[in-house]
Design an enzyme around this catalytic site. Structure first.
Site, PDB file in Angstrom:
ATOM      1  CD  GLU B 106      -2.850  -1.543   3.507  1.00  0.00           C
ATOM      2  OE1 GLU B 106      -3.209  -2.732   3.062  1.00  0.00           O
ATOM      3  OE2 GLU B 106      -2.921  -2.027   4.708  1.00  0.00           O
ATOM      4  CG  ASP B 155      -5.751  -8.468  -0.895  1.00  0.00           C
ATOM      5  OD1 ASP B 155      -5.766  -9.438  -0.192  1.00  0.00           O
ATOM      6  OD2 ASP B 155      -4.708  -8.317  -1.574  1.00  0.00           O
ATOM      7  CG  ASP B 158      -7.880 -13.908   8.990  1.00  0.00           C
ATOM      8  OD1 ASP B 158      -8.094 -14.203   7.860  1.00  0.00           O
ATOM      9  OD2 ASP B 158      -6.745 -14.386   9.977  1.00  0.00           O
TER      10      ASP B 158
END
Lengths: 283, 283
Positions: B106, B155, B158
């Site tokens: 992440e 995941d 946009d």
């Protein structure tokens, strides 16, 4: 001068979209009818502020209300449409060559008049000699009807006000009686994503099952309707919508569609788990 | 004091919903992170004002990103998640018993920290001893990675700003290289209802097909994401997601799900005609 229209999906959530021009705004005896121009969806029909129809994606709703039932029935010749004054449903029904007669019963004649002006590509179908338009209450029409139909399609507004009775057992009973012995009833039945609608959807399923031997629900993704997922409930006296021979009939018919197709006919009946749970159906 | 948050789907349309309380509002080095309380969706995570995750329907997105790929692979043991700092994807990956190691990459550590406070039911999965969290740029991680994975799940946010590269060929090439010879890559790839996204979706399909022998798209209805219909693109070196034996594997595993199920595994790959057209795929 542009503004943003707010279309409520529930008390707490809404779709909002830019309106660049109000093309029509008129009060009928039943409701406020508006047609607005939008960059997102083209022309949009609003009834009492609720989005009913958009130029760019009406195909998803109308194809999915009409084609699954029409292809499930082996000879859909006499068709009754309840509601659907914009003639989007009628247009798709008339794509089926077997159709000999369509009666469309719309409460509000002004919906059709306004649609004729702004959605002529849909309302032109009303000129077809097979079509009879009747402007009256669909619930009363079905209750007093002495004709028989192969297919009844319920293209209603939301289950509040005049349309509420279209989601209730007495109406389904009347539909059952005026359907031929191999007839099919199909209704739009709102969004399974909205918790406030779960009880209604579940009750419709029970009511239809109390009358018809074969009741099945299916879904379509309709971007401008509440929460984007829409349910339809199909109640059949004889024909199974999942019968294997339907795929080849759809391919042969070779209809011009933008949403429905021969594989999706079956795929639409495969429901997400939470929708099965609302319907109290096993997976 | 409540207000209505506006989540834009495009320049011309938006989802808007009531916010009764702002639970958290913080600026990370990358973005503004907010958690708000809403009557419609429970707690909602917003990144730079864009809806990322809602308590009440996160299941639809996360189940559908994870389970189709995990059940398609015969032995998904080493999993890489790119993005997904809220740990909703991670939680579903860990439902699969075969998993031995999950690396979650992440960009923004503060997303995970904030999620830990407000979505503990998701982030608790990060405590699993099989999990490694790495806070860095996923594109760089994959480019420099020397490990091999069975499954990569993307995941992402946009395709604007930092996430844009996650939709591009160089990233897919790097993924291909670090996947085992029977590996699968699956990415969320936005809404086919939004015309501005059609070119991106179509290009992703072409790029994946230039690398992987088996590329298939599938959809899920996700009410709070743009226009309610969401696309996923699955690229596989060996396993076919439509293989017959998957249904029984899903039933045996008996996972607790609210969207995905053994029939929907196949049903999700049956696309509306207009989606097939965007992908330039035959019906």
């Amino acid at each position: 001068m542009s503004y943003w229209h707010i279309d409520y999906q529930s008390k707490y959530q809404a779709l909002t979209f830019e309106v660049t021009e109000v093309l029509k705004s008129i009060q009928s005896p039943y409701q406020k009818i508006e047609v607005v121009e939008t960059p997102a969806y083209g022309k949009v029909l609003l009834l009492d502020g609720d989005l009913m129809l958009t130029e760019k994606d009406e195909f998803a709703y109308h194809e999915m209300l009409v084609h699954p039932t029409m292809f499930t029935h082996s000879h859909p010749q006499k068709i009754l449409i309840i509601g659907g004054g914009d003639c989007g449903t009628l247009t798709r029904v008339l794509q089926h060559k077997m159709v000999e007669k369509v009666v469309l019963v719309e409460l509000d004649e002004m919906v059709t008049q306004v649609s004729q002006e702004y959605f002529p590509q849909l309302v032109s179908s009303a000129q077809d000699p097979r079509v009879e338009l009747i402007f009256t209450d669909g619930i009363k029409y079905v209750h007093n009807c002495t004709d028989k139909y192969d297919v009844i399609l319920v293209d209603s507004t939301d289950p509040i006000g005049p349309a509420e009775g279209l989601f209730r057992l007495p109406f389904f009973q009347d539909c059952y009686h005026i359907l031929e012995e191999d007839g099919i009833l199909c209704l739009q039945s709102e969004s399974p994503w909205i918790p406030e609608l779960a009880e209604l959807i579940s009750q419709v399923n029970l009511d239809l099952k109390s009358l018809f031997p074969l009741v099945k629900a299916y879904v379509a993704a309709i971007q401008t309707y509440q929460a984007g997922l829409w349910l339809f409930q199909l109640a059949s006296k004889k024909y199974n919508p999942l019968s294997n021979d339907i795929e080849s009939k759809i391919k042969e018919a070779d209809l011009k569609t933008k949403y429905y197709n021969s594989k999706l006919h079956y795929g639409a009946f495969i429901l997400p788990t939470f929708v099965n749970e609302i319907l109290n159906e096993p997976l």
